[in-house]
Enzyme design. Structure first.
Site: not given
Lengths: 235, 711
Positions: B572-575
């Site tokens: 979910q986190c845009t890395v």
């Protein structure tokens, strides 16, 4: 000792100072149309005890040169007030002028210019700084200066091709002055010394003439012409 | 000039003031650092010199040195500076007020009288004999407006009025009054006086010429010793005025002094003027004045009246000078920034269009890693009007990658990104016109409840207005679906749209092609039956018949859906690799500059970077690609072309016309039912027919080798 072919068109600070003083000397003796340049020293570390420890930095200064032809501004036709200026209510009793005061009907508005030749450590070349102002001290903006010195804005002739006037802080006086941007200087200095002359001068002579040659190109942009006898003088 | 008795009234040419810029700089510095609101009078020095040019008078000049030093270590220099031959020092006093009202409220008459009184006292006490420059004492009132960097000022040169006024018996050039021999001797004596550093700046002197034609210059205090008969004695003064028929103002108080001190009724005076540094006796004037003293002059206590407020182009108003251009830090920052771009234009890129860069309005959707960098790059290119849209707050991890934020923005729950970004931009460049909008972008696949409907519609309208009021839109959000609505709205209005999207170690930067309709019809007009008319206007192609370039969604075979839920937490986190955002942002802005300099703008064809670029090298900024895809693991970058798709869920004519027909209701439907878009565009059909094939969908970012889907 460098030969002219490998030279990059720049000079050291020390050589600038030597060249500047020699230039000022020549100017004073051969260019009587203008007042002389004066060297303004700017000691780097004035608190140091022994003077040999610091290099004497400084610049050449030529000030209060009138750059406009006098024209008369008729007082009566002047109707616009300065922005934000209000007419102070003067009581009738106040006599600001009496019979013994001469009231002039016209007013000469002249523009003056100060020129400084300053060494640039970044570009390793001399840079011409200038600022212009009216007789009452009001500074002139670039477009007003360009009206008096049309060569400034013209991009036609080879000399003015290198002319780009920018506003930057004077390195010693810490106030905005205009200057002729030095990024093209080393290039055209190299051209000046390499091109044309069939007898390649030795580098020491080159350094003596450096400031003179530089100014002969740059000065034209601001209307300061060097008389031929200065250029031809090889002493 | 009235005729009285044997001569006419002697008229004096007033002093003219000149204030060097440096004086105002130092006054401002003193006000800010030393004086504060203290408005007690400040002793200052003025400088003048004898006239040095036959056609131009000299001025009484104020320089930075006229004021006490502004550094704290040095004690204030006494007002009376030692001058030199070109700067004769004259004492003065400055009343600088704190407001415009108090400036206009100063008792000008009273102040003038006070200075006149000082001169009168100096005459009677003998101070003049020691230091004659006090005869030319002056007064300056000013108001320094340090917000606008403008300075209002007014000089007064107090002159004691002789009542009745002095009359002029004779006035002529000095060369005509002296014999040749005398003239030469006078010139020599004056030049010597002027060349000696001890006497060069003494402005009131005695010039005596003996019967042997030998001249001598003396101090005023030696008057008694110059009383030999047969000697011509002239009261001389440095005269800045050049006029052939009038002496300068300084003579007024000189005559007052002579008559009060030595009770003379006839005064021979010499207006001393120079040319190129030497005494010029044809420019200098010698005159004879008759003075009638009134009774009052005997009485020390009775101060004569005075005049002397300087006229401003003939009017009794103060002067004003504005120095914002050289003192206001914001102005200086602006001119420095302009200089940089102008230098670029001068040295490398003569066709650089700075006007367009200064005037376009950019809308940045997203104020995160991409938004911050794009904003900075835009400012570096001279763009001044930037609006940022983001509904998030600055989180603790943001400052590292989002270059407009610092720790302070994260505290107390974090400021809104949009507002923090604007603050930051203004700190970097005060002249930026930046606005922050805290707003979420409505997205398909994120259905809204009926309570939220109105606010979502409001957001849609607001987004539409924002897009309508800007020239360039950057899509810099962190999800695919959030780009859908802006893309549609931009395609509808043919706005320049640039997308930047990041994968973990790859990026995409592209410019959207123009929308399907070449002109913008009136969107408010509801014409349900005119679908055919609208269809007539549609253009799959650009005006020149070539196929238009695609948008971000043209390559999709799947409508934008909710890509954030149903993923594991780390997904979910845009890395992304930190280097990607700066690279992609920089390319996005460079791409924009390319579009702005292309003669066809948004309609420009795509060019690919290869060795056979036809006419592309003619453009000074280089080629103008459609898409740039980059990969960090390979340190590689490719330029690609993708044409518009007839089934594009965002920009195909079906979708855009449906939007034009049904407006916000259409949008709401797309938001609540994502498959609606696929049905509308025929993608549903396409998927069914493609079901027999094995295809991999990557709903984040397209594989670089993917080609456009042929329909």
């Amino acid at each position: 000792m460098m030969d002219v072919f490998n030279w990059d068109g720049t000079v050291s600070a020390k050589d600038f100072r030597i060249g500047a003083l020699s230039f000022a000397q020549k100017w004073e003796s051969l260019n009587s149309a203008f007042p002389p340049w004066s060297w303004v020293p700017c000691p780097k570390h004035p608190w140091l005890a022994s003077p040999e420890l610091f290099q004497e930095e400084g610049y050449l200064s030529l000030e209060n040169i009138c750059i406009s032809r006098p024209y008369e501004v008729d007082i009566d036709q002047n109707s616009q007030t300065d922005p934000g200026e209000e007419e102070t209510s003067c009581s009738e009793k106040e006599d600001d002028i009496d019979d013994a005061t001469l009231v002039q009907s016209n007013h000469h508005e002249l523009h003056y210019c100060d020129f400084h030749i300053v060494y640039s450590y970044t570009f390793r070349v001399p840079v011409l700084y200038l600022r212009a102002y009216c007789s009452d001290g009001r500074p002139l903006l670039l477009d007003e200066i360009e009206k008096e010195l049309p060569a400034c804005s013209s991009k036609e002739s080879p000399e003015t091709k290198w002319a780009f006037i920018t506003q930057e802080e004077h390195p010693y006086l810490k106030r905005p002055w205009y200057k002729l941007h030095p990024c093209g200087t080393s290039e055209f200095m190299k051209l000046l010394f390499l091109g044309g002359d069939t007898g390649q001068p030795k580098l020491e002579v080159v350094l003596e003439l450096y400031l003179l040659s530089w100014f002969s190109a740059v000065g034209q942009v601001v209307g300061l012409r060097i008389p031929c006898k200065m250029l031809n003088d090889r002493r | 000039m009235a005729k009285e008795g044997s001569g006419s009234i002697l008229q004096f040419a007033p002093f003219q003031s000149s204030v060097d810029e440096g004086f105002w700089h130092r006054l401002s510095s003193l006000k800010l650092n030393k004086f504060g609101i203290d408005d007690s009078p400040i002793p200052i020095s003025g400088f003048f010199a004898p006239c040095s040019h036959p056609q131009v008078s000299n001025y009484l000049t104020l320089l930075a040195e006229s004021l006490p030093s502004d550094s704290n270590e040095e004690s204030s220099i006494p007002a009376f500076n030692r001058g030199n031959r070109n700067r004769c020092s004259v004492p003065g006093i400055l009343y600088n007020t704190n407001t415009m009202e108090s400036f206009h409220g100063l008792d000008k008459q009273g102040l003038l009288k006070a200075e006149a009184k000082k001169i009168w006292e100096d005459i009677h006490s003998g101070k003049v004999l020691e230091d004659s420059a006090v005869l030319s004492r002056f007064l300056l009132i000013s108001f320094a407006d340090l917000k606008k960097w403008s300075f209002h000022y007014w000089f007064a040169f107090p002159a004691l009025i002789l009542d009745p006024p002095a009359t002029l018996v004779d006035l002529r050039p000095a060369s005509q009054w002296f014999t040749l021999e005398e003239a030469e001797s006078v010139s020599t004596a004056c030049n010597e006086w002027r060349n000696s550093s001890v006497t060069a700046d003494v402005p009131f002197i005695l010039v005596s010429v003996g019967s042997d034609s030998r001249a001598a210059v003396r101090h005023l205090k030696d008057w008694e010793t110059c009383q030999d008969d047969g000697q011509k004695l002239l009261f001389a003064f440095y005269d800045p005025c050049h006029l052939p028929n009038n002496p300068g103002w300084a003579l007024r108080n000189f005559l007052a002094f002579i008559c009060a001190r030595w009770n003379l009724k006839t005064v021979h005076f010499l207006c001393y003027r120079e040319n190129r540094g030497f005494a010029d006796l044809s420019l200098s004037l010698v005159g004879e004045a008759l003075i009638t003293i009134s009774q009052g002059w005997r009485e020390h206590q009775c101060v004569p009246n005075a005049v002397g407020w300087e006229l401003n182009k003939g009017r009794k108003v103060p002067r004003c000078i504005n120095l914002a251009k050289s003192m206001d830090p914001t102005r200086l920052a602006i001119s420095a920034a302009d200089l940089n771009l102008k230098l670029m234009r001068w040295r490398a890129l003569p066709s650089l269009n700075l006007d367009i860069l200064f005037s376009i309005k950019c809308l940045l959707l997203g104020a995160g890693t991409l938004g911050c960098q794009v904003a900075r790059m835009l400012m570096a290119w001279g763009v001044r009007k930037i609006t940022l849209v983001d509904n998030g707050r600055v989180a603790m991890s943001n400052p590292l990658r989002q270059s407009l934020y610092t720790l302070d923005d994260c505290l107390s729950g974090g400021d809104f990104k949009a507002t923090a970004a604007v603050r930051s931009l203004q700190r970097i460049f005060p002249a930026v016109v930046a606005e922050g909008v805290v707003m979420a972008i409505p997205m398909p696949g994120h259905p809204v409840s009926s309570q939220e409907e109105n606010s979502v519609l409001e957001d849609c309208r607001r987004l539409n207005d924002l897009i309508g009021s800007h020239d360039v839109i950057f899509l810099l959000t962190d999800t695919r679906e959030s780009r859908w609505l802006p893309t549609l709205l931009c395609a509808n209005t043919n706005k320049i749209t640039i997308t930047a999207a990041l994968g973990f170690d790859s990026f995409l930067v592209m410019r959207h092609g123009p929308g399907p309709f070449n002109s913008t019809p009136d969107l408010k007009v509801e014409m349900p039956n005119s679908l055919s008319a609208v269809m007539d206007n549609l253009a799959l192609t650009n005006t020149d018949g070539k196929q238009r370039l695609g948008c971000y969604f043209c390559n999709d075979v799947v409508a934008p859906t909710d890509s954030t839920s149903n993923r594991t937490l780390d997904q979910q986190c845009t890395v992304t690799r930190p280097g990607l955002a700066p690279i992609a942002s920089a390319l996005a802005v460079e791409l924009l500059v390319g579009i702005l300099h292309h003669p066809y703008g948004i309609f420009a064809e795509a060019e690919i970077a290869n060795s056979n670029n036809g006419g592309s090298s003619e453009l000074p900024l280089g080629i103008l690609p459609h898409q740039i895809r980059g990969s960090l693991p390979h340190f590689q970058q490719m330029t690609l072309v993708g044409h518009s798709s007839n089934s594009c869920t965002a920009c195909c004519c079906t979708v855009v016309s449906e939007y034009r027909k049904r407006g916000m209701q259409f949008i709401l439907q797309a938001i609540n039912h994502p498959t609606f878009l696929e049905d509308l565009t025929g993608l549903t059909e396409l998927m069914r027919s493609a079901n027999t094939f094995q295809l991999d969908w990557d709903d984040e970012i397209e594989d670089a080798d993917d080609e456009c889907i042929e329909l």
